[in-house]
Design a protein around this motif. Structure first.
Motif, mmCIF file in Angstrom:
data_model
loop_
_atom_site.group_PDB
_atom_site.id
_atom_site.type_symbol
_atom_site.label_atom_id
_atom_site.label_comp_id
_atom_site.label_asym_id
_atom_site.label_seq_id
_atom_site.Cartn_x
_atom_site.Cartn_y
_atom_site.Cartn_z
ATOM 1 N N SER A 27 6.137 -1.066 3.167
ATOM 2 C CA SER A 27 6.374 -1.663 4.480
ATOM 3 C C SER A 27 7.822 -2.081 4.666
ATOM 4 O O SER A 27 8.488 -2.484 3.720
ATOM 5 C CB SER A 27 5.467 -2.894 4.623
ATOM 6 O OG SER A 27 5.637 -3.495 5.877
ATOM 7 N N LYS A 28 8.265 -1.979 5.900
ATOM 8 C CA LYS A 28 9.599 -2.467 6.257
ATOM 9 C C LYS A 28 9.548 -3.951 6.620
ATOM 10 O O LYS A 28 10.572 -4.586 6.774
ATOM 11 C CB LYS A 28 10.166 -1.660 7.414
ATOM 12 C CG LYS A 28 10.449 -0.203 7.042
ATOM 13 C CD LYS A 28 11.157 0.530 8.160
ATOM 14 C CE LYS A 28 11.321 1.998 7.893
ATOM 15 N NZ LYS A 28 12.067 2.359 6.709
ATOM 16 N N ASN A 29 8.340 -4.495 6.763
ATOM 17 C CA ASN A 29 8.149 -5.896 7.144
ATOM 18 C C ASN A 29 7.391 -6.645 6.052
ATOM 19 O O ASN A 29 6.770 -6.029 5.182
ATOM 20 C CB ASN A 29 7.342 -5.976 8.446
ATOM 21 C CG ASN A 29 8.012 -5.222 9.572
ATOM 22 O OD1 ASN A 29 9.202 -5.408 9.833
ATOM 23 N ND2 ASN A 29 7.279 -4.344 10.226
ATOM 24 N N THR A 30 7.407 -7.959 6.136
ATOM 25 C CA THR A 30 6.622 -8.752 5.193
ATOM 26 C C THR A 30 5.140 -8.439 5.397
ATOM 27 O O THR A 30 4.713 -8.082 6.492
ATOM 28 C CB THR A 30 6.871 -10.264 5.373
ATOM 29 O OG1 THR A 30 6.609 -10.611 6.726
ATOM 30 C CG2 THR A 30 8.287 -10.650 5.003
ATOM 31 N N VAL A 31 4.379 -8.571 4.343
ATOM 32 C CA VAL A 31 2.957 -8.251 4.375
ATOM 33 C C VAL A 31 2.162 -9.539 4.537
ATOM 34 O O VAL A 31 2.380 -10.511 3.819
ATOM 35 C CB VAL A 31 2.549 -7.498 3.079
ATOM 36 C CG1 VAL A 31 1.056 -7.239 3.046
ATOM 37 C CG2 VAL A 31 3.343 -6.200 2.970
ATOM 38 N N GLY A 32 1.216 -9.514 5.480
ATOM 39 C CA GLY A 32 0.433 -10.703 5.804
ATOM 40 C C GLY A 32 -0.969 -10.679 5.232
ATOM 41 O O GLY A 32 -1.293 -9.896 4.328
ATOM 42 N N ILE A 33 -1.825 -11.511 5.836
ATOM 43 C CA ILE A 33 -3.167 -11.732 5.294
ATOM 44 C C ILE A 33 -4.090 -10.525 5.438
ATOM 45 O O ILE A 33 -5.053 -10.398 4.683
ATOM 46 C CB ILE A 33 -3.838 -12.975 5.907
ATOM 47 C CG1 ILE A 33 -4.043 -12.808 7.418
ATOM 48 C CG2 ILE A 33 -3.043 -14.225 5.603
ATOM 49 C CD1 ILE A 33 -4.901 -13.894 8.038
ATOM 50 N N LYS A 34 -3.825 -9.630 6.370
ATOM 51 C CA LYS A 34 -4.710 -8.478 6.587
ATOM 52 C C LYS A 34 -4.879 -7.672 5.294
ATOM 53 O O LYS A 34 -5.996 -7.272 4.942
ATOM 54 C CB LYS A 34 -4.176 -7.592 7.704
ATOM 55 C CG LYS A 34 -5.101 -6.442 8.061
ATOM 56 C CD LYS A 34 -4.592 -5.708 9.307
ATOM 57 C CE LYS A 34 -5.576 -4.648 9.737
ATOM 58 N NZ LYS A 34 -5.321 -3.340 9.205
ATOM 59 N N ALA A 35 -3.797 -7.432 4.584
ATOM 60 C CA ALA A 35 -3.871 -6.665 3.329
ATOM 61 C C ALA A 35 -4.706 -7.402 2.292
ATOM 62 O O ALA A 35 -5.476 -6.783 1.544
ATOM 63 C CB ALA A 35 -2.467 -6.394 2.785
ATOM 64 N N VAL A 36 -4.587 -8.710 2.247
ATOM 65 C CA VAL A 36 -5.371 -9.511 1.296
ATOM 66 C C VAL A 36 -6.853 -9.452 1.665
ATOM 67 O O VAL A 36 -7.720 -9.280 0.800
ATOM 68 C CB VAL A 36 -4.860 -10.966 1.250
ATOM 69 C CG1 VAL A 36 -5.712 -11.810 0.308
ATOM 70 C CG2 VAL A 36 -3.395 -11.017 0.842
ATOM 71 N N GLN A 37 -7.143 -9.574 2.966
ATOM 72 C CA GLN A 37 -8.533 -9.487 3.417
ATOM 73 C C GLN A 37 -9.133 -8.130 3.064
ATOM 74 O O GLN A 37 -10.269 -8.048 2.582
ATOM 75 C CB GLN A 37 -8.603 -9.697 4.934
ATOM 76 C CG GLN A 37 -8.258 -11.101 5.375
ATOM 77 C CD GLN A 37 -8.042 -11.213 6.876
ATOM 78 O OE1 GLN A 37 -7.634 -10.263 7.534
ATOM 79 N NE2 GLN A 37 -8.309 -12.392 7.414
ATOM 80 N N GLU A 38 -8.364 -7.074 3.284
ATOM 81 C CA GLU A 38 -8.860 -5.727 3.009
ATOM 82 C C GLU A 38 -9.180 -5.536 1.533
ATOM 83 O O GLU A 38 -10.238 -5.012 1.182
ATOM 84 C CB GLU A 38 -7.842 -4.687 3.467
ATOM 85 C CG GLU A 38 -7.730 -4.570 4.976
ATOM 86 C CD GLU A 38 -6.622 -3.632 5.428
ATOM 87 O OE1 GLU A 38 -5.829 -3.166 4.569
ATOM 88 O OE2 GLU A 38 -6.525 -3.378 6.640
ATOM 89 N N ASN A 78 -13.253 -5.695 -10.887
ATOM 90 C CA ASN A 78 -13.094 -6.965 -11.589
ATOM 91 C C ASN A 78 -12.011 -7.825 -10.967
ATOM 92 O O ASN A 78 -12.043 -9.056 -11.071
ATOM 93 C CB ASN A 78 -12.745 -6.728 -13.060
ATOM 94 C CG ASN A 78 -13.800 -5.924 -13.762
ATOM 95 O OD1 ASN A 78 -13.654 -4.716 -13.926
ATOM 96 N ND2 ASN A 78 -14.891 -6.562 -14.155
ATOM 97 N N LYS A 79 -11.038 -7.146 -10.349
ATOM 98 C CA LYS A 79 -9.977 -7.902 -9.694
ATOM 99 C C LYS A 79 -9.311 -7.031 -8.634
ATOM 100 O O LYS A 79 -9.481 -5.813 -8.602
ATOM 101 C CB LYS A 79 -8.948 -8.437 -10.685
ATOM 102 C CG LYS A 79 -8.242 -7.402 -11.540
ATOM 103 C CD LYS A 79 -7.312 -8.104 -12.529
ATOM 104 C CE LYS A 79 -6.695 -7.125 -13.498
ATOM 105 N NZ LYS A 79 -5.771 -7.769 -14.425
ATOM 106 N N GLY A 80 -8.550 -7.701 -7.779
ATOM 107 C CA GLY A 80 -7.850 -7.005 -6.705
ATOM 108 C C GLY A 80 -6.368 -7.294 -6.758
ATOM 109 O O GLY A 80 -5.931 -8.323 -7.298
ATOM 110 N N ARG A 81 -5.608 -6.362 -6.175
ATOM 111 C CA ARG A 81 -4.151 -6.492 -6.200
ATOM 112 C C ARG A 81 -3.590 -5.829 -4.942
ATOM 113 O O ARG A 81 -4.034 -4.753 -4.560
ATOM 114 C CB ARG A 81 -3.614 -5.789 -7.449
ATOM 115 C CG ARG A 81 -2.129 -5.864 -7.659
ATOM 116 C CD ARG A 81 -1.711 -5.155 -8.947
ATOM 117 N NE ARG A 81 -2.342 -5.767 -10.109
ATOM 118 C CZ ARG A 81 -2.645 -5.109 -11.216
ATOM 119 N NH1 ARG A 81 -2.386 -3.819 -11.342
ATOM 120 N NH2 ARG A 81 -3.214 -5.726 -12.231
ATOM 121 N N VAL A 82 -2.605 -6.481 -4.344
ATOM 122 C CA VAL A 82 -1.845 -5.867 -3.256
ATOM 123 C C VAL A 82 -0.426 -5.679 -3.770
ATOM 124 O O VAL A 82 0.180 -6.617 -4.293
ATOM 125 C CB VAL A 82 -1.827 -6.734 -1.972
ATOM 126 C CG1 VAL A 82 -1.057 -6.030 -0.865
ATOM 127 C CG2 VAL A 82 -3.242 -7.072 -1.513
#
Length: 156
Positions: free
Chosen positions: A92-103, A114-118
């Motif tokens: 991304s060219k922009n900061t990453v927000g909560i949408k990626a975490v929710q996904e 077992n775990k998630g990572r963005v």
């Protein structure tokens, strides 16, 4: 004479600091070039996923790329040491927000991980950090990505 020596020492101190700052700047430029992060900044999202796949394989992971659409919020599934890590890749060219975490939080449940990572080539918003913490999701920002790439390149 003492004041001359004092001034000379001060000037030498300023020169030494300047030289050290220049060396540090050059070392940081070399790290950026060696990491390939500048090329990552120009990649498409799919190219970024493939780039991560290669580096995780170098690091000893078994990697599955998810399908391009209807991926349920995951781009890569990593397997290592009996653990399954679900990854959302955000070039991304922009900061990453909560949408990626929710996904990715939803994808961890869907893929029975077992775990998630963005992972991003950029930075995360404060809200993304807050949501990641409450959902036990790892966030890899630009700095962490550079460190990972440099380390993975040594694992070849």
């Amino acid at each position: 004479m003492k004041s001359f020596i004092g001034r000379a020492a001060a000037v030498l101190g300023v020169i030494a600091t300047s030289v050290l700052d220049t060396v540090k700047e050059e070392e940081e430029k070399k790290r950026l070039l060696d990491s390939g992060i500048l090329e990552v900044d120009e990649m498409t999202g799919k190219e970024f996923e493939n780039f991560l796949e290669v580096h995780f394989i170098n690091f000893g992971y078994t990697v599955t790329l998810t399908q391009d659409s209807q991926d349920y919020g995951a781009d890569l599934i990593l397997y290592k040491d009996g653990l399954k890590t679900v990854v959302q890749a955000k070039r991304s060219k922009n900061t990453v927000g909560i949408k990626a975490v929710q996904e990715v939080a939803g994808a961890v449940r869907h893929y029975k991980g077992n775990k998630g990572r963005v992972i991003t080539n950029n930075r995360f918003t404060e809200n993304a950090y807050n949501l990641a913490e409450s959902n036990d999701i790892e966030l890899w920002d630009r700095k962490k990505l550079i460190e990972f790439i440099l380390t993975a390149k040594k694992c070849k």
